[in-house]
Design an enzyme around this catalytic site. Structure first.
Site, PDB file in Angstrom:
ATOM      1  N   CYS A  98      30.997  82.475  64.543  1.00  0.00           N
ATOM      2  CA  CYS A  98      32.289  83.168  64.566  1.00  0.00           C
ATOM      3  C   CYS A  98      32.570  83.974  63.285  1.00  0.00           C
ATOM      4  O   CYS A  98      31.958  85.014  63.085  1.00  0.00           O
ATOM      5  CB  CYS A  98      33.370  82.129  64.841  1.00  0.00           C
ATOM      6  N   HIS A 200      31.624  77.680  68.851  1.00  0.00           N
ATOM      7  CA  HIS A 200      32.025  76.461  68.155  1.00  0.00           C
ATOM      8  C   HIS A 200      31.653  75.307  69.089  1.00  0.00           C
ATOM      9  O   HIS A 200      31.051  75.506  70.129  1.00  0.00           O
ATOM     10  CB  HIS A 200      33.535  76.444  67.909  1.00  0.00           C
TER      11      HIS A 200
HETATM   12  N1  GLN Z   1      39.200  85.237  62.249  1.00  0.00           N
HETATM   13  C1  GLN Z   1      38.196  85.594  63.183  1.00  0.00           C
HETATM   14  C2  GLN Z   1      38.716  85.990  64.559  1.00  0.00           C
HETATM   15  O1  GLN Z   1      39.764  85.571  64.983  1.00  0.00           O
HETATM   16  C3  GLN Z   1      37.200  84.464  63.302  1.00  0.00           C
HETATM   17  C4  GLN Z   1      37.789  83.205  63.896  1.00  0.00           C
HETATM   18  C5  GLN Z   1      36.866  82.015  63.834  1.00  0.00           C
HETATM   19  O2  GLN Z   1      35.956  81.963  63.015  1.00  0.00           O
HETATM   20  N2  GLN Z   1      37.133  81.036  64.641  1.00  0.00           N
HETATM   21  O3  GLN Z   1      38.065  86.716  65.256  1.00  0.00           O
END
Ligand code: GLN
Length: 247
Positions: A98, A200
């Site tokens: 992510c 995740h």
């Molecule tokens: N902030 C980033 C987004 O919302 C990554 C989010 C995350 O790593 N869960 O796309």
């Protein structure tokens, strides 16, 4: 004892305090356990904002909020970016989830603010108006030695939409969920030995075949030869349990 006892791997967890959401750290535990069960010694090193970039055989970089990504982007610029790009080019394996995936690309654009990335992957990300959240199912053949489809399961939560350059290979096809951008049915990327994705979960406890792929790539690069990983008893148990659920 045997040859395997002499093997060792250093695993680096990048930005563990600044960026590690949704139990991403579980990926490190799985890498460590699955190596240990095979008699491979592991050492985990941690590197956060302001720290010297660590030398390792396998790197992990998890997810984070936009605000943390701004601070990390500043930290990783310059000398760290150069080191990371060279490692990626030299086939040292990275697992990026992510926010870490987004920051390995060229940039992550949020409104009129461009958060610059490492530039090790030819991808870019733009914040979308919709949060892409939920369980995911991804189909891939990339980890199968027999060209068979495998299923990756995970959980995604991002608003960033990531786009790959044409010559890059996605990690897999979205069966359920949004994936890279919610538009083209691709999820993640596999470039050399670097995996970037929105999974995740954490990813590796749910999909241990990817942990083994990373470990074998790390061993191959470190020792400059293919080192087969022994089959684990725990996998046989899981497989028979999973089968009994299906029957
Ligand atoms: N902030 C980033 C987004 O919302 C990554 C989010 C995350 O790593 N869960 O796309």
């Amino acid at each position: 004892m045997g040859r395997l006892n002499k093997l060792s791997l250093t695993i680096a967890h990048l930005y563990p305090n600044s960026m590690s959401t949704y139990g991403d750290r579980g990926n490190i535990l799985v890498l460590q356990k699955r190596a240990m069960w095979r008699g491979i010694n592991t050492r985990i090193v941690y590197s956060d904002i302001g720290d010297k970039f660590p030398k390792a055989d396998l790197y992990f970089w998890g997810g984070g909020q936009d605000t943390q990504q701004v601070a990390v982007s500043k930290d990783v610029k310059g000398v760290n970016s150069k080191i990371i790009k060279r490692l990626v080019q030299n086939y040292v394996p990275f697992l990026l989830i992510c926010g870490g995936y987004q920051l390995m690309g060229d940039y992550y654009q949020v409104g009129d603010k461009k958060i610059s990335g490492v530039g090790a992957l030819d991808v870019y990300t733009k914040a979308g108006s919709k949060r892409m959240i939920g369980n995911t199912v991804i189909k891939t053949k990339l980890f199968s030695t027999q060209d068979k489809n495998q299923i990756i399961i995970g959980f995604e939560n991002h608003s960033g939409k990531t786009y790959l350059s044409n010559n890059l290979q996605p990690l897999g096809k979205v069966i359920k969920g949004y994936g890279n951008n919610g538009e083209d049915k691709t999820e993640g990327v596999l470039y050399k030995n670097t995996i970037g994705c929105y999974q995740h979960g954490p990813l590796l406890p749910k999909n241990p075949f990817i942990a083994d792929w990373l470990l074998s790539k790390a061993l191959e690069v470190k020792y400059n030869k293919k080192i087969p990983l022994t089959e684990l008893e725990v996998d046989k148990e899981i497989t028979s349990k999973a089968r009994s659920v299906l029957i």
